[in-house]
Write an enzyme that holds these catalytic residues in place. Structure first.
Site, PDB file in Angstrom:
ATOM      1  N   ARG A 132       0.818  -1.218   0.000  1.00 56.35           N
ATOM      2  CA  ARG A 132       0.000   0.000   0.000  1.00 56.35           C
ATOM      3  C   ARG A 132       0.851   1.267   0.000  1.00 56.35           C
ATOM      4  NH1 ARG A 132      -3.418   3.288   3.766  1.00 56.35           N
ATOM      5  NH2 ARG A 132      -5.387   3.722   2.687  1.00 56.35           N
ATOM      6  N   ILE A 137      -7.132   7.730  -1.165  1.00 57.79           N
ATOM      7  CA  ILE A 137      -7.038   6.277  -1.181  1.00 57.79           C
ATOM      8  C   ILE A 137      -7.886   5.806  -0.006  1.00 57.79           C
ATOM      9  CG2 ILE A 137      -4.881   6.352   0.165  1.00 57.79           C
ATOM     10  CD1 ILE A 137      -4.086   3.705  -1.095  1.00 57.79           C
ATOM     11  N   SER A 138      -8.794   4.880  -0.258  1.00 60.26           N
ATOM     12  CA  SER A 138      -9.772   4.481   0.752  1.00 60.26           C
ATOM     13  C   SER A 138      -9.120   3.828   1.967  1.00 60.26           C
ATOM     14  CB  SER A 138     -10.794   3.512   0.147  1.00 60.26           C
ATOM     15  OG  SER A 138     -11.574   4.133  -0.832  1.00 60.26           O
ATOM     16  N   GLN A 139      -9.825   3.913   3.078  1.00 61.85           N
ATOM     17  CA  GLN A 139      -9.420   3.224   4.301  1.00 61.85           C
ATOM     18  C   GLN A 139      -9.246   1.733   4.008  1.00 61.85           C
ATOM     19  OE1 GLN A 139     -12.528   3.330   7.168  1.00 61.85           O
ATOM     20  NE2 GLN A 139     -11.372   2.304   8.781  1.00 61.85           N
TER      21      GLN A 139
END
Length: 237
Positions: free
Chosen positions: A60, A86-88
């Protein structure tokens, strides 16, 4: 905070690779705790082994701006520029699990962003098509995914509201921006027996994560799962 400081100390002692592995393990442990806490609403109480493995394998930190890499494995969204995030990690994991991906599946993602969700899906399905309306983000994601060796992800620039008719129908569709309603073109492009996961609601209103299922006979069923917060789905629709 002490966990992340400790991981940075570990990086200094054992090298970057050691830190990344430890950080991803910690991230997945936090995701698993959140899955358990939200199981009644989401219907998913635990990560499946294949999704857990994908989360442990995808780096990530390579999908966030360099200045934010020290926070890459925290369980929260991070800015990636152009007003996008950027999503959780928990949300990425949950949306992936709700799709119930299989190796033979062809999946559409609306909202490429950094490319992280596409990278996770690419380890679980045959092909991922992903659409991003912001050209610089699409270009960065395409280069990033190519550099990491993903050959089963195709990044397109365009308005994801209308889907990608030339490659439909899709076994699964995941939308990573909040729409005011479920886009009819995406419902049409969902294969009978397929699933779509989409946040629905206004930017400053309550948003709900929705599961859309199309039965083998073509009937469309929707289920509201849990409150979420996403950037809005933009475009000319």
């Amino acid at each position: 905070m002490y966990v992340w400081v400790g991981l940075w100390l570990l990086a200094a002692l054992s090298g970057a690779a050691g830190w990344e592995e430890q950080a991803r393990t910690q991230m997945v442990a936090e995701i698993e705790r959140e899955f358990y806490a939200t199981s009644l609403a989401s219907g998913k109480s635990a990560l499946t082994p294949k999704v857990k493995r994908a989360l442990l394998e995808v780096p990530r930190h390579l999908f966030v701006p360099e200045a934010l890499r020290s926070a890459a494995y925290e369980n929260r969204p991070l800015p990636i520029g152009y007003g996008q995030t950027i999503s959780q990690p928990y949300i990425v994991a949950l949306m992936t699990e709700l799709l119930e991906p299989k190796p033979e599946h062809v999946v559409l993602e609306v909202g490429t962003g950094s490319g992280y969700q596409a990278a996770v899906l690419a380890r679980l399905v045959k092909q991922v098509y992903t659409i991003e309306i912001i050209e610089p983000l699409a270009s960065r994601a395409r280069a990033r995914l190519k550099a990491q060796g993903y050959t089963n992800v195709e990044v397109r620039v365009g308005d994801g509201y209308y889907g990608l008719k030339e490659h439909a129908p899709f076994d699964g569709i995941v939308v990573t921006a909040a729409a005011s309603h479920i886009p009819p073109p995406l419902v049409e492009q969902l294969k009978p027996g397929g699933r779509m996961v989409i946040p629905v609601g206004g930017q400053f209103l309550v948003q709900s994560l929705m599961l859309v299922e199309k039965t083998p006979k073509g009937e469309v069923l929707t289920r509201q799962l849990l409150p979420v917060s996403f950037v809005p789905l933009t475009g000319g629709h």
